[in-house]
Design an enzyme around this catalytic site. Structure first.
Site, PDB file in Angstrom:
ATOM      1  N   GLU A 437       0.823  -1.219   0.000  1.00 50.78           N
ATOM      2  CA  GLU A 437       0.000   0.000   0.000  1.00 50.78           C
ATOM      3  C   GLU A 437       0.854   1.265   0.000  1.00 50.78           C
ATOM      4  OE1 GLU A 437      -2.932  -0.115  -0.749  1.00 50.78           O
ATOM      5  OE2 GLU A 437      -3.376  -2.208  -0.368  1.00 50.78           O
ATOM      6  N   GLY A 438       1.938   1.216  -0.747  1.00 50.17           N
ATOM      7  CA  GLY A 438       2.877   2.326  -0.775  1.00 50.17           C
ATOM      8  C   GLY A 438       3.891   2.141   0.326  1.00 50.17           C
TER       9      GLY A 438
END
Length: 586
Positions: A437-438
């Site tokens: 998620e990043g």
């Protein structure tokens, strides 16, 4: 086996005393009829589900893992039945709008649910974790007919979604994505390409799976601006299997009960969500929600690590702990929680976990205000603060989840390194949250480059205003003035550092990139100082003999005396980043 009991007492303290959400709900038409007793019942039922259904499946699911054969995935025994119980309990629609079949409850209650899910069984919760973000994405960007077809099924839990971004050649740089979508005569698209590391890309929990896929349509501009978002179901309405194939699952360090899939789209049929070439904006609706949830994964791991380390330290007896002069000498080996080295570790586990809970729920409450506050200025302010705080929550909480799990393992000594105790699984499971998620490095760049420098520190000024408001309130209370003064110093330092970084970035464009990681951790420390300063003020109203009051005051003292001193070293690290970094290879 992992022992986990949802920390309802502290959850309710944060909601009812620290945040005072019942009073806030009364000011929002969407929630003004929400009875605090009903909110407590919701949390109690969530705790029962996590304690009794999910936690017992955690270690067996890790040992068994997922099984892949002929394009199909079988989750560990008990996972599918647990999901059906989750659906029957109405949990998928907790914070979804009633018009789509949801319960319409605040996101801050959903945040408490998410913490409990991840603390009790991270791998299982991976299947459900993206669902609310997908709901928000479709609700905001999908055409009405697509909403009518899929939102009720998503809210009810009949289907589960995925988020399909990563490709073999494109990880953090999504501008390198190659997956293609060709328009068809009926308005749908034919999607072809490969996606990698797709959580829940194939499973046996639901019949259908909704894949939200970033693709390129014809004549799309290069880079991330040319991406479009498609909804690609596993099954088409006519009962025909769509051309989405699972080519295999990853064999991972942790969350082994979560199916991480490689997917192949072979002219699969899909539909555009949002505008062509506007896929990134649509996907960010889902990703921002997911990043808060990933931060709550870190909180869940920290809480699970704290509980297991505490319980073991109460039982394990080793040597005689040193005594103060006014204490009688020990006559037998003591429980290790009496030894100063272990006390310090255990206190850090407790204090960081509880401080993170307050800040994490605070951000979820800002999301509620951004959605449901009466005044538009209040909604906009809440939106700015939630966006600023989200990368801090994602990166700092996940780093603490891993670090605290490692410290908790130390409490177990050699036993912690064996499979007999679950702390090793907590350590393994927690590590991935710092990557997906990043990655945390991406979050740090997002915070400093986009959220602080990008708007001239406007949102950061709002944050400092919130923190200084707590300073003023704390100074007015005799019992909390000492810690409010410490928080005032933190605010002054944060303001000075931001001004220095703004000046430095004009002279050296690489400087903020070098400083970003330390700056994010500096902000996280400042937020924990805020959390514990406010906690001290909040407990002043509790009876002097209330054990919670004494525990919170002890925890606050430990934070400011033992943990906050790292704040100064983080300032020094941000300033030290003004020196250029050498290159590894010429």
């Amino acid at each position: 086996m992992q022992q986990y009991t949802a920390p309802l007492d502290d959850i309710q303290f944060v909601l009812e005393h620290w945040l005072q959400v019942p009073a806030a709900w009364r000011q929002m038409p969407a929630y003004q009829d929400l009875d605090p007793d009903l909110a407590r019942q919701v949390l109690e039922q969530a705790a029962r589900f996590c304690n009794e259904v999910l936690a017992p499946l955690n270690a067996p699911g890790d040992r068994q893992g997922c099984r892949y054969a002929d394009g199909e995935v079988r989750t560990p025994e008990g996972f599918a039945a647990a999901y059906q119980a989750y659906v029957e309990g109405g949990w998928p629609g907790l914070a979804c709008a009633p018009e789509w079949g949801g319960q319409g409850l605040p996101q801050v209650l959903d945040a408490a649910l998410q913490e409990m899910l991840y603390a009790s069984n991270h791998a299982w919760a991976m299947y459900t974790g993206i669902a609310h973000g997908a709901y928000l994405c479709l609700k905001a960007h999908a055409p009405q007919w697509l909403q009518a077809r899929y939102l009720p099924a998503l809210v009810s839990g009949e289907v589960l979604p995925t988020m399909c971004l990563t490709e073999p050649q494109a990880g953090s740089d999504i501008g390198l994505l190659r997956c293609r979508a060709q328009p068809l005569a009926d308005g749908s698209y034919s999607i072809s390409g490969n996606k990698l590391f797709i959580s829940g890309g194939e499973h046996d929990l639901t019949h259908d799976i909704l894949h939200l896929v970033l693709v390129r349509v014809p004549e799309a501009p290069a880079g991330s601006r040319g991406l479009s978002l498609m909804l690609v179901p596993k099954w088409l309405e006519q009962g025909e299997r769509n051309a989405v194939h699972c080519d295999g699952i990853e064999h991972k360090l942790g969350i082994k009960g979560s199916a991480t899939c490689a997917l192949h789209f072979d002219q699969a049929r899909g539909w555009l969500v949002g505008e062509a070439h506007g896929g990134l904006a649509a996907m960010f609706v889902m990703m921002n929600c997911a990043r808060l949830h990933v931060g709550l994964q870190g909180l869940g791991h920290a809480e699970a690590a704290w509980q297991n380390a505490r319980d073991y330290a109460l039982e394990r007896r080793q040597m005689r702990a040193p005594r103060r002069p006014d204490q009688p000498p020990a006559t037998a080996p003591d429980p290790i929680h009496l030894h100063p080295a272990m006390r310090r570790v255990l206190l850090e586990l407790r204090v960081r976990s509880q401080g993170m809970r307050a800040i994490g729920y605070w951000v979820a409450h800002w999301l509620d205000l951004a959605d449901a506050a009466v005044q538009s200025k209040q909604r906009e302010r809440a939106r700015q603060l939630a966006q600023l705080l989200t990368p801090i929550i994602k990166a700092s909480f996940t780093e603490q989840g891993f670090n605290l799990a490692s410290k908790a393992l130390q409490v177990f000594g050699g036993y912690g390194y064996t499979e007999e105790f679950s702390i090793g699984q907590t350590l393994r499971d927690s590590r991935i949250a710092m990557i997906y998620e990043g990655s945390n490095e991406i979050q740090a760049n997002d915070l400093l480059l986009r959220k602080v420098l990008g708007d001239g520190a406007e949102a950061f000024a709002l944050l400092l205003t919130e923190l200084r408001g707590e300073v003023a309130a704390g100074l007015a209370e005799e019992g909390s003035a000492r810690y409010a003064a410490r928080l005032a110093g933190v605010c002054d330092s944060l303001q000075t550092v931001v001004s220095e970084v703004i000046r430095g970035s004009t002279q050296d464009p690489e400087y903020p990139y070098r400083a970003a990681g330390d700056f994010l951790q500096l902000c996280a420390s400042g937020l924990l100082a805020f959390a514990w300063a406010r906690t001290v003020r909040c407990v002043q109203g509790l009876a002097a003999e209330d054990p919670l009051r004494q525990e919170k005051l002890e925890s606050a003292g430990f934070f400011f005396d033992y943990l906050l001193p790292v704040f100064d070293s983080q300032i020094a690290a941000v300033r030290a980043a003004q020196a250029p970094l050498p290159f590894i290879c010429s």
